[in-house]
Design a protein around this motif. Structure first.
Motif, PDB file in Angstrom:
ATOM      1  N   GLY A  13      -6.829   9.823 -10.925  1.00 54.54           N
ATOM      2  CA  GLY A  13      -7.627   8.638 -10.610  1.00 54.54           C
ATOM      3  C   GLY A  13      -8.955   8.641 -11.345  1.00 54.54           C
ATOM      4  N   LYS A  42     -14.168  16.867  -6.149  1.00 54.16           N
ATOM      5  CA  LYS A  42     -13.978  15.407  -6.092  1.00 54.16           C
ATOM      6  C   LYS A  42     -15.318  14.696  -6.304  1.00 54.16           C
ATOM      7  CE  LYS A  42      -9.864  15.719  -3.194  1.00 54.16           C
ATOM      8  NZ  LYS A  42      -9.141  15.373  -1.983  1.00 54.16           N
ATOM      9  N   ALA A 100      -3.822   7.247  -4.904  1.00 51.71           N
ATOM     10  CA  ALA A 100      -4.135   8.044  -3.710  1.00 51.71           C
ATOM     11  C   ALA A 100      -2.833   8.456  -3.042  1.00 51.71           C
ATOM     12  CB  ALA A 100      -4.977   7.243  -2.730  1.00 51.71           C
ATOM     13  N   ALA A 101      -2.765   9.704  -2.663  1.00 54.35           N
ATOM     14  CA  ALA A 101      -1.589  10.200  -1.941  1.00 54.35           C
ATOM     15  C   ALA A 101      -1.881  11.605  -1.487  1.00 54.35           C
ATOM     16  CB  ALA A 101      -0.361  10.221  -2.851  1.00 54.35           C
ATOM     17  N   SER A 142       4.550   7.530  -8.656  1.00 51.08           N
ATOM     18  CA  SER A 142       5.691   8.209  -8.069  1.00 51.08           C
ATOM     19  C   SER A 142       5.663   9.631  -8.630  1.00 51.08           C
ATOM     20  CB  SER A 142       6.996   7.468  -8.385  1.00 51.08           C
ATOM     21  OG  SER A 142       8.064   8.130  -7.733  1.00 51.08           O
ATOM     22  N   SER A 143       6.799  10.276  -8.729  1.00 53.78           N
ATOM     23  CA  SER A 143       6.767  11.682  -9.147  1.00 53.78           C
ATOM     24  C   SER A 143       8.109  12.122  -9.701  1.00 53.78           C
ATOM     25  CB  SER A 143       6.426  12.531  -7.918  1.00 53.78           C
ATOM     26  OG  SER A 143       6.749  13.876  -8.144  1.00 53.78           O
ATOM     27  N   LYS A 172       7.705   9.866  -2.031  1.00 56.25           N
ATOM     28  CA  LYS A 172       7.566   9.151  -3.304  1.00 56.25           C
ATOM     29  C   LYS A 172       8.785   8.249  -3.562  1.00 56.25           C
ATOM     30  CE  LYS A 172       3.564  10.516  -4.589  1.00 56.25           C
ATOM     31  NZ  LYS A 172       2.478   9.558  -4.827  1.00 56.25           N
TER      32      LYS A 172
HETATM   33  N1  NAD Z   1      -0.872  15.719 -10.891  1.00 52.18           N
HETATM   34  C1  NAD Z   1       0.443  15.719 -11.038  1.00 52.18           C
HETATM   35  O1  NAD Z   1       1.023  16.538 -11.757  1.00 52.18           O
HETATM   36  C2  NAD Z   1       1.285  14.685 -10.335  1.00 52.18           C
HETATM   37  C3  NAD Z   1       2.688  14.747 -10.516  1.00 52.18           C
HETATM   38  C4  NAD Z   1       3.477  13.790  -9.874  1.00 52.18           C
HETATM   39  C5  NAD Z   1       2.890  12.802  -9.116  1.00 52.18           C
HETATM   40  N2  NAD Z   1       1.533  12.778  -8.943  1.00 52.18           N
HETATM   41  C6  NAD Z   1       0.969  11.718  -8.116  1.00 52.18           C
HETATM   42  O2  NAD Z   1      -0.104  11.101  -8.815  1.00 52.18           O
HETATM   43  C7  NAD Z   1      -1.133  10.699  -7.913  1.00 52.18           C
HETATM   44  C8  NAD Z   1      -2.449  11.310  -8.303  1.00 52.18           C
HETATM   45  O3  NAD Z   1      -2.302  12.727  -8.281  1.00 52.18           O
HETATM   46  P1  NAD Z   1      -3.508  13.720  -8.552  1.00 52.18           P
HETATM   47  O4  NAD Z   1      -2.946  14.893  -9.232  1.00 52.18           O
HETATM   48  O5  NAD Z   1      -4.639  12.982  -9.139  1.00 52.18           O
HETATM   49  O6  NAD Z   1      -3.845  14.144  -7.044  1.00 52.18           O
HETATM   50  P2  NAD Z   1      -5.258  14.316  -6.319  1.00 52.18           P
HETATM   51  O7  NAD Z   1      -4.978  14.973  -5.013  1.00 52.18           O
HETATM   52  O8  NAD Z   1      -6.237  14.963  -7.230  1.00 52.18           O
HETATM   53  O9  NAD Z   1      -5.722  12.818  -6.080  1.00 52.18           O
HETATM   54  C9  NAD Z   1      -5.344  12.045  -4.967  1.00 52.18           C
HETATM   55  C10 NAD Z   1      -6.620  11.497  -4.320  1.00 52.18           C
HETATM   56  O10 NAD Z   1      -6.214  10.644  -3.259  1.00 52.18           O
HETATM   57  C11 NAD Z   1      -7.103  10.848  -2.171  1.00 52.18           C
HETATM   58  N3  NAD Z   1      -6.365  10.501  -0.942  1.00 52.18           N
HETATM   59  C12 NAD Z   1      -5.323  11.179  -0.404  1.00 52.18           C
HETATM   60  N4  NAD Z   1      -4.898  10.546   0.714  1.00 52.18           N
HETATM   61  C13 NAD Z   1      -5.683   9.450   0.868  1.00 52.18           C
HETATM   62  C14 NAD Z   1      -5.743   8.414   1.835  1.00 52.18           C
HETATM   63  N5  NAD Z   1      -4.900   8.394   2.867  1.00 52.18           N
HETATM   64  N6  NAD Z   1      -6.686   7.447   1.693  1.00 52.18           N
HETATM   65  C15 NAD Z   1      -7.550   7.476   0.652  1.00 52.18           C
HETATM   66  N7  NAD Z   1      -7.552   8.441  -0.302  1.00 52.18           N
HETATM   67  C16 NAD Z   1      -6.621   9.416  -0.193  1.00 52.18           C
HETATM   68  C17 NAD Z   1      -7.491  12.310  -2.224  1.00 52.18           C
HETATM   69  O11 NAD Z   1      -8.759  12.548  -1.607  1.00 52.18           O
HETATM   70  C18 NAD Z   1      -7.514  12.580  -3.731  1.00 52.18           C
HETATM   71  O12 NAD Z   1      -8.815  12.482  -4.251  1.00 52.18           O
HETATM   72  C19 NAD Z   1      -0.640  11.110  -6.525  1.00 52.18           C
HETATM   73  O13 NAD Z   1       0.001  10.002  -5.953  1.00 52.18           O
HETATM   74  C20 NAD Z   1       0.352  12.211  -6.808  1.00 52.18           C
HETATM   75  O14 NAD Z   1       1.315  12.321  -5.787  1.00 52.18           O
HETATM   76  C21 NAD Z   1       0.722  13.694  -9.543  1.00 52.18           C
END
Ligand code: NAD
Length: 341
Positions: A13, A42, A100-101, A142-143, A172
């Motif tokens: 993000g 963060k 966000a997730a 998604s993932s 996801k």
């Molecule tokens: N990083 C990877 O390799 C990867 C791989 C597959 C999928 N994803 C997906 O990509 C997206 C981003 O991943 P990332 O690596 O940046 O993760 P991350 O945890 O760094 O970022 C997610 C952000 O969402 C916020 N968050 C979580 N739940 C929340 C809620 N209920 N309300 C508001 N904010 C909320 C968290 O505080 C966090 O800052 C996610 O959906 C994750 O599942 C990431």
């Protein structure tokens, strides 16, 4: 364009917001800043986006403010069904990018509730707001984990994905199904992106790149799962950001068809790397030999991921080009600078 990015203080993000601001868009970033991992990290990402943590707007301040900055941050939970629509009402977004997730496969064995709250209830609230405020396009994370027990050597978006092996993956996959329903029933254009192991500067402390670097620098052993017999399609963050931003910026006018509103893409590097090769590259970059703690396979994990990205190449000329050695170099440079090592 005015864009809502959820999970703006998160790894992906933050990078997406940064690029959108550079491309002259107006961005509202939201995040609940939960403590699944370091809140300081963060907040430090938000600082890079010009948000002084002390001045980060809470929801009430935000709704009453007439701030016209190109980037604003609001702390809010996706599950908050009262507050979330007020942001949509105030801003008139064109595109929503839902990142966000509750991430992480391992943690979903310990705290399944967090995945239902953020990823299912939160995602439903996003869909409802997109529906009620006539959002043109919802782009969401998604993932690769949706491929679960798939026996395909290379994961294709046409593969059946009915065998998730973690609740994270199931959440996801559910997002994709929910998005399909909203595209079908309410004409909402949705694009789901199956990310493949993203790594790079400002990365997540619960992921291999970060865990390995941290442990090696501290002289601690690193946990090598499945005795190193794993392969991942490691994808560098800049390649991810380029793809996500291209999709957000695409107004789709030439190919727009009402029956063609629902899209799913793999977004990966398309070059799987063996875990031991990845560890060797970190060793070379740090100049320190790691102590290896060989372990068995982790529950919920898969042995190999490899993205077929031909759809994304075709539709968006997507061509990730960061070799893993270069990406590791950038990560370690950032890590040493950030943590003063
Ligand atoms: N990083 C990877 O390799 C990867 C791989 C597959 C999928 N994803 C997906 O990509 C997206 C981003 O991943 P990332 O690596 O940046 O993760 P991350 O945890 O760094 O970022 C997610 C952000 O969402 C916020 N968050 C979580 N739940 C929340 C809620 N209920 N309300 C508001 N904010 C909320 C968290 O505080 C966090 O800052 C996610 O959906 C994750 O599942 C990431």
């Amino acid at each position: 364009m005015k864009i809502l990015v959820t999970g703006a203080a998160g790894f992906i993000g933050y990078h997406v917001c940064n690029q959108l601001i550079k491309n002259n868009h107006t961005v509202i970033g939201i995040d609940n800043l939960n403590d699944y991992y370091s809140v300081d990290l963060k907040l430090a990402r938000l600082e890079q986006l010009g948000i002084n943590p002390k001045n980060a707007l809470d929801f009430n301040e935000y709704v009453s403010s007439a701030n016209t900055n190109r980037f604003q941050f609001v702390r809010i939970n996706l599950e908050d069904r009262e507050q979330l629509p007020k942001i949509f009402q105030k801003e008139n977004f064109t595109v929503v990018c839902n990142l966000a997730a509750q991430a992480g496969v391992r943690y979903s064995l310990e705290n399944p509730e967090a995945y239902i709250d953020s990823n299912i209830v939160g995602f439903l609230n996003i869909l409802e707001c997109c529906r009620n405020f006539n959002i043109e396009h919802l782009v969401y994370a998604s993932s690769s984990s949706v491929y679960g027990l798939s026996s395909s050597a290379q994961f294709k978006t046409t593969d059946v994905t009915d065998t998730p092996v973690s609740l994270y993956a199931a959440s996801k996959k559910s997002n994709e199904l929910m998005a399909h329903t909203y595209s079908h029933l309410f004409g909402l254009r949705t694009t789901g992106l199956r990310f493949f192991t993203v790594y790079g500067p400002w990365g997540r402390p619960d992921m291999a790149m970060f865990l390995f670097t941290e442990a090696i620098l501290k002289g601690k052993p690193i946990n090598v799962f499945n005795n190193g017999e794993l392969e991942r399609d490691f994808t560098y963050i800049d390649d991810i950001t380029t793809g996500v931003v291209k999709i957000i910026e695409d107004d789709h006018t030439d190919t727009y068809q009402p029956e063609n509103l629902y899209h799913i893409y793999n977004i990966g590097n398309n070059r799987p790397v063996k875990l031991m090769t990845f560890i060797d590259a970190i060793e070379k970059e740090l100049g320190i030999q790691p102590k290896l703690n060989m372990m068995g396979m982790q529950p919920g994990d898969v042995k190999k991921t490899w993205a077929d990205i031909s759809d994304l190449r075709l539709d968006y000329a997507y061509s990730p080009d960061t070799p893993v050695e270069k990406g590791i170099h950038h990560f370690i440079e950032w890590y040493k600078g950030f943590y003063g090592k």
